[in-house]
Design an enzyme around this catalytic site. Structure first.
Site, PDB file in Angstrom:
ATOM      1  N   TYR A   1       0.853  -1.185   0.000  1.00 55.11           N
ATOM      2  CA  TYR A   1       0.000   0.000   0.000  1.00 55.11           C
ATOM      3  C   TYR A   1       0.891   1.237   0.000  1.00 55.11           C
ATOM      4  O   TYR A   1       1.932   1.243  -0.631  1.00 55.11           O
ATOM      5  CB  TYR A   1      -0.975  -0.037   1.189  1.00 55.11           C
ATOM      6  CG  TYR A   1      -2.182   0.830   0.921  1.00 55.11           C
ATOM      7  CD1 TYR A   1      -3.005   0.569  -0.175  1.00 55.11           C
ATOM      8  CD2 TYR A   1      -2.488   1.921   1.714  1.00 55.11           C
ATOM      9  CE1 TYR A   1      -4.088   1.373  -0.469  1.00 55.11           C
ATOM     10  CE2 TYR A   1      -3.579   2.728   1.443  1.00 55.11           C
ATOM     11  CZ  TYR A   1      -4.372   2.455   0.343  1.00 55.11           C
ATOM     12  OH  TYR A   1      -5.440   3.257   0.055  1.00 55.11           O
TER      13      TYR A   1
ATOM     14  N   ARG B   1      -8.812  10.983  -7.979  1.00 52.96           N
ATOM     15  CA  ARG B   1      -7.782  11.666  -7.183  1.00 52.96           C
ATOM     16  C   ARG B   1      -7.033  10.600  -6.395  1.00 52.96           C
ATOM     17  O   ARG B   1      -7.245  10.431  -5.206  1.00 52.96           O
ATOM     18  CB  ARG B   1      -8.421  12.694  -6.238  1.00 52.96           C
ATOM     19  CG  ARG B   1      -7.395  13.588  -5.542  1.00 52.96           C
ATOM     20  CD  ARG B   1      -7.988  14.267  -4.320  1.00 52.96           C
ATOM     21  NE  ARG B   1      -8.456  13.324  -3.316  1.00 52.96           N
ATOM     22  CZ  ARG B   1      -7.668  12.722  -2.435  1.00 52.96           C
ATOM     23  NH1 ARG B   1      -6.365  12.916  -2.454  1.00 52.96           N
ATOM     24  NH2 ARG B   1      -8.180  11.890  -1.547  1.00 52.96           N
TER      25      ARG B   1
ATOM     26  N   LYS C   1      -6.538  -1.477  -0.434  1.00 49.77           N
ATOM     27  CA  LYS C   1      -7.325  -1.111   0.747  1.00 49.77           C
ATOM     28  C   LYS C   1      -7.948  -2.357   1.364  1.00 49.77           C
ATOM     29  O   LYS C   1      -7.918  -2.558   2.583  1.00 49.77           O
ATOM     30  CB  LYS C   1      -8.414  -0.127   0.337  1.00 49.77           C
ATOM     31  CG  LYS C   1      -8.822   0.845   1.411  1.00 49.77           C
ATOM     32  CD  LYS C   1      -7.868   2.021   1.453  1.00 49.77           C
ATOM     33  CE  LYS C   1      -8.351   3.104   2.374  1.00 49.77           C
ATOM     34  NZ  LYS C   1      -7.484   4.287   2.372  1.00 49.77           N
TER      35      LYS C   1
ATOM     36  N   GLU D   1     -13.601   5.971  -1.946  1.00 45.57           N
ATOM     37  CA  GLU D   1     -12.138   6.098  -1.896  1.00 45.57           C
ATOM     38  C   GLU D   1     -11.623   6.907  -3.085  1.00 45.57           C
ATOM     39  O   GLU D   1     -11.941   6.611  -4.244  1.00 45.57           O
ATOM     40  CB  GLU D   1     -11.475   4.713  -1.900  1.00 45.57           C
ATOM     41  CG  GLU D   1      -9.980   4.732  -1.726  1.00 45.57           C
ATOM     42  CD  GLU D   1      -9.547   5.198  -0.340  1.00 45.57           C
ATOM     43  OE1 GLU D   1      -8.447   5.753  -0.225  1.00 45.57           O
ATOM     44  OE2 GLU D   1     -10.312   4.996   0.615  1.00 45.57           O
ATOM     45  N   ASP D   2     -10.845   7.922  -2.808  1.00 47.00           N
ATOM     46  CA  ASP D   2     -10.096   8.687  -3.807  1.00 47.00           C
ATOM     47  C   ASP D   2     -10.957   9.270  -4.925  1.00 47.00           C
ATOM     48  O   ASP D   2     -10.592   9.216  -6.108  1.00 47.00           O
ATOM     49  CB  ASP D   2      -8.965   7.832  -4.391  1.00 47.00           C
ATOM     50  CG  ASP D   2      -7.783   7.743  -3.428  1.00 47.00           C
ATOM     51  OD1 ASP D   2      -7.806   8.445  -2.408  1.00 47.00           O
ATOM     52  OD2 ASP D   2      -6.844   6.973  -3.693  1.00 47.00           O
TER      53      ASP D   2
ATOM     54  N   ASP E   1     -11.266   9.117   2.746  1.00 44.06           N
ATOM     55  CA  ASP E   1     -10.424  10.293   2.562  1.00 44.06           C
ATOM     56  C   ASP E   1     -10.868  11.435   3.477  1.00 44.06           C
ATOM     57  O   ASP E   1     -10.037  12.235   3.918  1.00 44.06           O
ATOM     58  CB  ASP E   1     -10.469  10.762   1.106  1.00 44.06           C
ATOM     59  CG  ASP E   1     -10.017   9.682   0.151  1.00 44.06           C
ATOM     60  OD1 ASP E   1      -8.894   9.190   0.309  1.00 44.06           O
ATOM     61  OD2 ASP E   1     -10.803   9.307  -0.731  1.00 44.06           O
TER      62      ASP E   1
ATOM     63  N   ASN F   1       1.085  12.520   0.793  1.00 43.62           N
ATOM     64  CA  ASN F   1       1.682  11.351   0.154  1.00 43.62           C
ATOM     65  C   ASN F   1       1.845  11.617  -1.329  1.00 43.62           C
ATOM     66  O   ASN F   1       1.102  12.417  -1.899  1.00 43.62           O
ATOM     67  CB  ASN F   1       0.770  10.129   0.357  1.00 43.62           C
ATOM     68  CG  ASN F   1       1.038   9.409   1.653  1.00 43.62           C
ATOM     69  OD1 ASN F   1       2.173   9.109   1.986  1.00 43.62           O
ATOM     70  ND2 ASN F   1      -0.017   9.142   2.401  1.00 43.62           N
TER      71      ASN F   1
END
Length: 687
Positions: A152, A215, A233, A324-325, A348, A537
């Site tokens: 990850y 994203r 994940k 997610e994202d 997020d 990150n």
């Protein structure tokens, strides 16, 4: 993508890599098809054995709806992976994985890691999963602090940027926008291929992680190549909290992709010959707030809600759905619109908020090791959030909504500097100020300050925060030496009044502290040891490095980061920076919510999870200034977070399956439900 140098020796070995090959070798059938060769090498399925993980890496060759758009056009998974440029990589990776025990797998992956590039180790671990999923999970469990950064963050970011250069795994459901109105059929096809049926005939699925790839971490729009995130994940769900991997589905909602300007590395992913998804542009529109959102996601029959509704129809109303994202402009309104209709949360926003608060609570435990009310201590801190994306807005929202922190003690910046809005009795009226979205406006200071409020150092000098959280995403090293020095510099108690216009100061003045932890007092632990987080990150985007912060502050700053950094010794004392990563929250929270069949996840549950993480800190963690527990104890953290989640859901009347009346009872019930990999006696003895 370059071949793994350590695997070249394995290429020459005559021994077949898998038990399922029997006496047949690749050399004995030189004319077999490329697809058949890959199938024999195990790229599409787990090697036979105990069969515990059978189903999550099956071939699925008949799938036509639930594979990526261009993969379907190429003729399916086998045909896609047989292409020149993918086939050789797949064959080489499969041959490189010869491990049959945890010790052997660890030896091989460590050898690859020794070459200095974790992407090679990531590729090895993915190939290990395809060969033997049980061994894959057992290896991760044997060395989580070593291998979680491989499978990850931070490695998964680069893996997603190059996802099409690796063999495409069968695990992962792709729901294309072209199937809008038929999403249920897409999910059903995937379930028929990968999911087991319950006694009542329904498919057994507890958790789904889904993204549109808009994203990915701090890397921007990677489209369908973002599948590495939902897969990774869910692997962490399993390793960190014991979620059964056979009862999970990673999903990409393929709503198109931007051109190279849409990702930070300016990669032409859309035009790449091995891009798997739709090459259509995302259907964006500008809304009243001035931001761009995806027009296909909203209104009656919106794509995201159709997907979530189809999931509950097929898998039941208690299936957990984790966003997610998504792009932040879509993430907030989607969460607001849908969290009340489904068992869903956005990691997020809410997961990051929870782990940031957990890290802050951990820092307060370091300063106040004897405190019995960590949540209460939050009310006396002064917070500066540098960056106004989903992470910081989520954390600020959790502090205000559930921890009782006054909004007047929270400051936030965006690209324009300190966020402020014109004085008004109605927060919804007026456009004057530096905010860009309504979410930012909620944390805008009232009135334009009469001092320099654009540069970070000036803002720190004025506000004198005791907690500084950076989550900018695109401003690496912005926490420079001047920032650290400003954070440590003592200020008189009346500094706040001196910085603001006299007419505005009385209205917004933070309430006086009732304890000895006033961050403006230079004699308190909080001001002597400010908390600083650099959360962006990957590592190349981090606001600061641990080494710089510890050395510049003489070890006084309590530091946490979004990516891993090595311990640093300053003045004879070793400081171990805690990785303030969602991995401490989402696995246990999702496991607990799924096991108690929760009907919803209000903000209070995320505060409960944050406190559970902080309370798991050991004496050694505190001695080394680690704000979150060591990763080697991640399953213990996951169990404690799951326990807090279940207790919170039961307390709020949200659990349809109670698991006990005390924390001890709930913990033992959850422990019994945790999945563990089943290995042969030989493999087990090596753990």
């Amino acid at each position: 993508f370059r071949p793994l140098p350590s695997a070249l020796k394995n290429f020459a070995r005559s021994r077949p890599p898998l038990a399922c090959l029997g006496k047949r070798t690749l050399a004995s059938e030189p004319l077999m098809s490329a697809a058949r060769r890959l199938d024999m090498l195990g790229l599409f399925r787990a090697a036979p054995g105990n069969g515990v993980c059978s189903g999550i890496s099956e071939p699925g060759s008949s799938r036509t709806l639930s594979v990526p758009t261009r993969v379907a056009e190429a003729g399916g998974l086998s045909a896609w992976n047989a292409q020149d440029g993918v086939r050789a990589t797949g064959e080489m990776l499969a041959r490189s994985v010869t491990a049959n025990t945890v010790v052997e797998a660890l030896a091989q992956v460590k050898a690859i890691m020794g070459l200095g590039h974790l992407l090679h180790a990531y590729a090895y671990m993915r190939a290990l999963f395809e060969r033997n999923a049980d061994l894959y999970y057992a290896t991760l469990l044997a060395a989580p602090s070593l291998l979680l950064p491989v499978v990850y963050t931070p490695t998964v970011g680069e893996a997603c940027q190059k996802f099409g250069l690796l063999p495409l795994p069968s695990r992962g459901c792709y729901v294309s926008l072209k199937h809008k109105g038929r999403v249920l059929n897409v999910l059903r096809e995937y379930a028929q291929s990968h999911c087991r049926k319950e006694a009542d005939g329904t498919y057994g699925v507890d958790c789904i992680v889904f993204s549109d790839g808009g994203r990915i971490l701090g890397l921007g729009d990677l489209g369908a190549w973002g599948m590495g995130i939902p897969i990774g994940k869910l692997d962490l769900y399993t390793v960190c909290a014991g979620v059964d991997p056979r009862r999970t589905i990673p999903v990409i909602l393929d709503a198109g992709i931007s051109d190279a300007s849409g990702n930070t590395a300016k990669l032409d992913i859309k035009g790449h010959p091995f891009y798997t998804g739709s090459r259509e542009a995302r259907k964006m529109e500008k809304i009243k707030a001035g931001t761009q959102v995806n027009s296909e996601y909203y209104g009656e029959g919106g794509f995201v809600e159709e997907f979530m509704r189809a999931a509950t129809v097929l898998f039941g109303k208690h299936v957990l759905l984790q966003f997610e994202d998504f792009n932040s402009n879509d993430a907030f309104p989607l969460l607001e619109a849908l969290r009340g209709k489904f068992l869903a949360y956005n990691d997020d926003i809410q997961g990051t908020a929870s782990v940031v608060v957990a890290g802050i609570l951990g820092g307060l435990r370091i300063c106040h090791p004897d405190s019995t009310d960590l949540i209460g201590l939050l009310k006396d801190e002064m917070f500066l959030f540098h960056g106004a994306g989903s992470a910081n807005i989520g954390a600020a929202s959790l502090l205000v909504s559930s921890a009782g922190v006054s909004p007047s003690r929270i400051y936030m910046t965006n690209s324009r500097g300190l966020i402020w809005r014109a004085a008004s009795n109605n927060i919804n009226s007026g456009t004057e100020g530096t905010f860009r979205t309504n979410e930012q406006k909620n944390f805008a200071q009232i009135g334009k300050p009469n001092w320099r409020c654009v540069e970070l150092v000036d803002i720190i000098e004025a506000v004198k925060p005791s907690v500084l959280v950076g989550a900018v995403g695109r401003s690496p090293d912005c926490f420079d030496k001047k920032v650290v020095e400003a954070l440590l510099r003592p200020k008189p108690a009346n500094v706040w009044q001196q910085c603001w216009a006299p007419a505005l100061a009385p209205k917004a003045l933070p309430p006086p502290s009732t304890s000895n932890t006033n961050p403006f007092s230079t004699s308190t632990a909080a001001s002597a040891r400010p908390i600083m987080f650099a959360l962006s990150n990957p590592k190349t985007q981090a606001e600061a490095t641990a080494k710089d912060v510890y050395e510049w502050s003489g070890g006084r700053c309590i530091f946490g980061s979004g990516t891993s950094f090595e311990p640093v010794t300053v003045n004879g004392r070793t400081h171990a920076p805690g990785q303030v990563n969602n991995v401490y929250i989402f696995p246990g929270l999702s496991f607990g919510a799924a096991m108690c069949r929760a009907s919803g996840l209000p903000d209070k549950i995320f505060l409960d999870a944050a406190e559970a993480v902080a309370q798991t800190l050991s004496e050694q963690d505190l001695a080394e200034d680690r704000v979150v527990p060591h990763l080697d104890r991640i399953r213990e953290v996951g169990l404690n977070v799951a326990t807090a989640t279940v207790l919170g859901c039961q307390r709020l009347g949200l659990a349809s399956r109670p698991l006990g009346t005390t924390a001890a009872e709930v913990r033992e019930a959850l422990r019994a439900l945790m999945w563990t990999p089943a290995l042969s006696d030989t493999s087990k003895s090596k753990l």
